[in-house]
Design an enzyme around this catalytic site. Structure first.
Site, PDB file in Angstrom:
ATOM      1  CG  HIS B 442      -0.486   0.169   2.512  1.00 11.66           C
ATOM      2  ND1 HIS B 442      -1.280   0.569   3.559  1.00 11.66           N
ATOM      3  CD2 HIS B 442       0.756   0.005   3.012  1.00 11.66           C
ATOM      4  CE1 HIS B 442      -0.542   0.643   4.638  1.00 11.66           C
ATOM      5  NE2 HIS B 442       0.684   0.305   4.345  1.00 11.66           N
ATOM      6  CD  GLU B 443      -0.024   5.923   1.834  1.00 12.58           C
ATOM      7  OE1 GLU B 443       0.528   6.685   1.012  1.00 12.58           O
ATOM      8  OE2 GLU B 443      -1.068   6.225   2.435  1.00 12.58           O
TER       9      GLU B 443
END
Lengths: 601, 601
Positions: B442-443
């Site tokens: 993620h990110e």
């Protein structure tokens, strides 16, 4: 998304016939009734059965793991259906003689067969595989009487088997086991003790469960030399050889694992009521030796299984990457262009290529190991046979540890290819990853494999195994004169020379006060040695592929061979150079790990 | 087994005060009311709260994940108790000004504070942290009116926040999002579209949930340049600013994740009934830019969290290794000797040392990043400030990707130290491993971070960030004249020279037809660059530790400093040399990955 690919259609034929020339085994008396056609028929049966009966419940069994109500273990009904089909097809007895009801198949073919089942459903496959492993020990070391009592029903799967080694307090340290076996006047033994992590230790799949239990007969020597091996059935046999009275073996509880959830992992109590009957295998105090002599096959099984779970994850990620579109790829990277399947992105190619190199490399390595067993079994020359046996012994820690280190790495990359989807339980990548995490731990942790390699196997019988290995590699590399394989062979040649030099150094370290330092660097020895072996295994595949490429007719065959060459190049360029670090650490007797003190952490 | 160690007592003070000299920030007006004592008081509160309210339900929330009955999301009550304590202690507003109800604390201190919560319970911690991230965007780019409406209640945690970027079909490719925002006569927008993987997208912890939604205002440019940022609350506000009418945002469903199970991950539908009100942040079409300008902090948060989960796993394995006895250690390896705690075994030391190097390396790296933010915020010189900003931009992909690659590696080794126990769900190692697997995804996946570094950040503003980094490193290494740190600095110096040379080469490749080749090798660029940065971060710790060692009084302090030096040596000897491979691949424009074709797999 066609996510059910078990194994690429060309993979096993390529490995078995083109690389290992398994057909040549049929020239030998033992396999004279076989041919490529019979091998293919068995593989085809395995493929269909794995796809139809093992694959569909792999994920379901992960979610609905076996339960124990205090009396009985219950599990998904599909497991028994699959197990019964497997045993009825005669796969448990596959490697045994026709007269024992077996198929008398080579080890390498049986390993290939196992590939379909491991890819489809490692948890359900564990039950028959553990039984095969137990049969292997009994068939080699038990008395004729014991064999007659247990083997036939284990070969049909009416009885299943386990290996009961580990105890709660001792873990890897078998020298410290406390389970006792006390001899009775009738020649049987009474067993007393606790075992843990016994896979398949309880279930309702078979009429009986035959535990192979390591125990100490009082009065034996301390440590590993005082361990005996006992057959301990769940039900004792009546005069007709049928299961009758319940033996005093109790399920203390099921363990709840991270993965491999379909296989029961048990804590067992033997002799709580002082009435657990056991039967000695071979002689007293030789139990561990028997067990280890059969470890070669079991460890190849673990390594190959780890490669197959990695391979399944790779195929799953590959299907996803061909299907899923996202972003654009240069030079077509204008926002108004349609998104491209992610397989066209460079970093996705890298991740898939790594998965291919790890999983197919592990498969090829273990098939080579199985083929060694076939060569040993069919070798007429006693000296050559001993050499091959030593080679197998030398490679066993590598066959276990390398694929079980790199198979899980492939599964990790498989999750990464799926991105957010890979992190959800709606997709299967995460289960493959959890399942495979067992393999670096069981059948001797990879740390123990590294010690076994560094301190024992490299030097066993004056390094005979190593000499044979060098001969195998040199004779093969020397025969490669053209193509990309020859460039790869040249690169590997440089590392072989470095390894040779290093081993002289390490042999010295073992004899000096650097031994403790070396024990903390054993993983570096394993890395360096295993990577060189797998590099060779990859170059071997590439050289065969390059030859076949010349006359390949179909586009799909060409693509397959080109893929093999490219994966070999990946391995040689991206993986092999990493061992420079290991060579350097070992050469310098680097003592950073050894010098670390507990209170400094 | 004292398995509840969150962070070694000396770790954060060492990092904050001895390495980063965080006290010096108090000289600046902004932090003038603070001192080491106030920082310590905040850290102490965080420690106690994390241990008392976050730690105990970490494992329970993993087993009892949030559920959705079609109307309402339910979760373990302990989560709300912990969340309320966190917000009532003022931690959400910790970095904001006194006049906003904040504690006006430096970013580095807030990052350290977050360490206790991340170690104790990353899932519950996600709710307030996501809120902080959303506040960060709003506070910088929203109009005063929008700020006044939402910020105060978000700072107190009465409202929580989310980042709603990803859409089901587009994944990482934000250019392809389809959510629309259509402007109304009253200046508000109507939002329509679907978002996926929205963490904290639904729950009952707060009175309102404020979604920051990326959407396209019709008529804007194609691709990433046409994306706008909208504030979309779950409940619209009445004239008093209180939540009133339900906005047209619906929970389509909860996603079931591999780990981080205590945090809801949601699929959200906006505007199903064409009545989803949204409010523009800043100007139309600048949304992605705003989002990315705030990514630095969010990405440090991900990296630091990954390091902390790795660190918790390390501490857990460390406690186990001190407690668990197994086998004997040379020269006391006679079977009659008592078994030794496994921490005395060389390979266990290696695994623990690697975990220490990875997790404390990641912590130190991210604290350095946070401290850069403090330096930027307190810098009076415009030119210097710009340089530091560029340095932070350059390091951001490293701060996210390196700890999220190596934190999970630490957790993997943590399982291995526990052996069979590590594979059971009765122990926590497997949860840490599953939780941390989110962070490489993620990110911005780590693949995307590598591309960001290779193609953008290294060259941004004519490589100004890189120049400042070199200055920082050189000035630090140059000051080390004695001890083991100076030998390590010398080794790193050699790699810095190689990196310098390589970057000249890569700059050329980017401008040539080698660009596609390079894109498939971006991971090698990340490996090489990040390992060099982390090597420096480790040498920095070691040099400080060596200085403090001179006057250290207590045995425990000495042991702590010696451990720092040893972990640095581990990193320099075992990790740094691995980048030779990467330097070579990049230097040769190795095209193995780029040339791989989809049908060859």
């Amino acid at each position: 998304m066609a996510a059910d690919t078990l194994i690429h259609d060309m993979e096993l034929p390529f490995q078995l016939y083109d690389v290992l020339n398994a057909e040549s085994l049929c020239k030998h008396e033992k396999f004279a009734d076989h041919s490529r056609e019979t091998f293919d028929a068995v593989l085809d049966t395995a493929h269909k059965m794995a796809a139809k009966l093992f694959l569909p419940h792999n994920h379901i069994a992960d979610k609905q793991e076996p339960t124990f109500d205090g009396k009985k273990v219950s599990m998904l009904g599909d497991v028994k259906v699959a197990f019964d089909a497997f045993r009825e097809a005669g796969f448990i007895a596959g490697r045994y003689a026709f007269e024992d009801g077996g198929m008398q198949l080579p080890e390498s073919v049986m390993t290939a067969v196992s590939g379909y089942f491991m890819a489809a459903n490692p948890s359900t496959t564990a039950y028959p595989f553990l039984t095969s492993a137990a049969i292997n020990v009994i068939s080699h070391f038990a008395s004729d009487e014991l064999k007659a009592q247990f083997m036939p029903k284990m070969l049909t799967g009416d009885f299943t088997g386990t290996m009961a080694l580990t105890e709660p307090h001792a873990g890897s340290s078998l020298a410290d086991i406390r389970t006792t076996a006390v001899k009775q006047d009738d020649g049987t033994y009474r067993i007393k003790g606790s075992k843990i992590y016994i896979s398949g230790g309880e279930h309702e799949l078979s009429d009986n469960i035959v535990h192979l239990v390591l125990a100490k007969v009082p009065g034996g020597p301390a440590g590993v030399k005082g361990i005996s091996l006992m057959v301990v059935p769940k039900y004792r046999l009546d005069e007709n050889g049928d299961p009758s009275e319940r033996n005093d073996v109790q399920l203390a509880g099921l363990l709840h694992k991270l993965g491999y959830r379909g296989t029961t992992s048990t804590a067992l109590t033997f002799g709580e009521n002082d009435d657990c009957h056991g039967y000695l295998v071979g002689e007293e105090h030789f139990g561990l030796r028997y067990m280890f002599m059969m470890m070669n096959e079991a460890r190849i099984g673990v390594g190959f299984g780890a490669a197959m779970i990695g391979y399944r994850g790779y195929q799953y990620a590959l299907d996803f990457a061909k299907d899923r579109t996202q972003g654009r790829v240069a030079p077509n990277n204008k926002p108004e262009d349609a998104p491209a399947p992610i397989i066209f992105h460079g970093d996705v190619k890298r991740m898939l290529l790594a998965q291919k190199a790890y999983s197919e490399g592990g498969m090829a390595l273990c098939l080579y190991g199985s083929n060694l067993i076939d060569r040993i079994n069919t070798c007429a020359d006693a000296e050559e046979k001993q050499g091959l046996q030593e080679l197998l012994d030398l490679l066993t820690p590598v066959l276990k540890a390398w694929p079980s280190e790199f198979g899980p790495k492939a599964n990790d990359l498989g999750i990464q290819v799926l991105g957010g989807s890979g992190y959800t339980r709606e997709y299967l990548s995460e289960q493959f990853w959890r399942d495979n995490r067992l393999n670096p731990i069981h059948e001797g942790t990879n740390g123990i494999q590294a010690l076994d390699l560094t301190f024992r196997k490299l030097w066993q019988k004056n390094g005979l195994g190593l000499k044979i290995l060098q001969k195998e590699i040199q004779s093969h590399l020397g025969a490669i004169t053209t193509g990309e394989s020859s460039q790869m062979a040249k690169k590997l040649g440089g590392y072989l020379a470095k390894l040779h030099e290093l081993l002289t150094h390490v042999a010295g370290a073992i004899q000096s006060d650097k031994q403790i330092t070396l024990s903390a660097n054993a993983q570096a020895m394993m890395n360096a040695f295993a990577t060189i072996v797998v590099s060779w295994i990859w170059i071997r595949q590439a050289s065969v592929a390059e030859k076949l490429l010349v006359d390949a007719q179909s586009e799909s065959a060409k693509a397959f061979y080109l893929g093999k060459v490219q994966a070999a190049k990946y391995f040689i360029d991206w993986e092999l150079p990493l061992i420079e670090r290991d060579l350097q650490l070992l050469h310098n007797n680097n003592d950073v790990c050894a010098q670390m003190q507990p209170d400094w952490f």
